[in-house]
Design a protein around this motif. Structure first.
Motif: not given
Length: 202
Positions: A54-57, A122-127
């Motif tokens: 999971y990842c909560l953005m 990788l969502n947080p690094t991409s953002a």
């Protein structure tokens, strides 16, 4: 307009996304993140399913889950409704919190499963929110790199696709460049050494 029928069967694996209405924030402070995870736990206890990553953005959510006896639609309706009521009550909002219905992609191969887990982590690094994915506090990444215990998730099915030691190999996969090559052998995914000249491996 009639809604399309969502495909579901026992054991179906999905990449689920939920976005804030008009791409607005879903989480305004740490308590909101904690509340979502608590509701995720409560939903999992009521309608059991296996959660793998999971990842909560700030304004959207990624879940990688496997259903058991309950359709995904029932799980997500319960979870999103509970969280929407919490947000509206806490901030004196009204109306929709989430944009449309949740999105779902059916994961029908091990390659797709591990690729989605990489994308999610990788969502947080991409953002540009963190330099290293394991530094982001609202994802399951640390369970896959450090073996940290996160009761909500079961990392073993995904880690079973990597040779020993799986944590190290998963980290290498997470940090791999687009030009790096991988191949499958005996049910495990391996990175092709840059000096390896073997042909036909993928």
């Amino acid at each position: 307009m009639v809604r399309s029928v969502r495909l579901w069967y026992k054991g179906a694996k999905y990449h689920v996304t939920s976005r804030g209405i008009r791409r607005s924030s879903l989480f305004f402070d740490n308590d909101d993140f904690e509340k979502y995870l608590a509701l995720l736990k409560e939903t999992k206890e009521r309608y059991p399913f296996n959660l793998h990553t999971y990842c909560l953005m700030t304004n959207h959510i990624h879940l990688q889950l496997e259903t058991l006896e309950t359709p995904l639609s029932t799980i997500m309706k319960h979870l999103n409704t509970k969280f929407a009521k919490y947000i509206n009550k806490k901030y004196n909002f009204s109306g929709h919190v989430f944009e449309k219905r949740y999105g779902d992609e059916l994961l029908n191969s091990p390659e797709y499963e591990i690729d989605v887990s990489k994308y999610i982590h990788l969502n947080p690094t991409s953002a540009g929110m963190v330099v290293n994915p394991e530094d982001y506090p609202w994802s399951s990444c640390r369970a896959y790199i450090f073996g940290e215990s996160i009761p909500l998730i079961d990392p073993q099915p995904l880690l079973s696709y990597f040779p020993d030691p799986p944590l190290s190999h998963y980290e290498n996969y997470l940090n791999a460049l687009p030009t790096d090559k991988f191949f499958w052998e005996d049910g495990k995914i391996h990175m092709l050494d840059k000096e390896d000249v073997r042909c036909g491996l993928k």
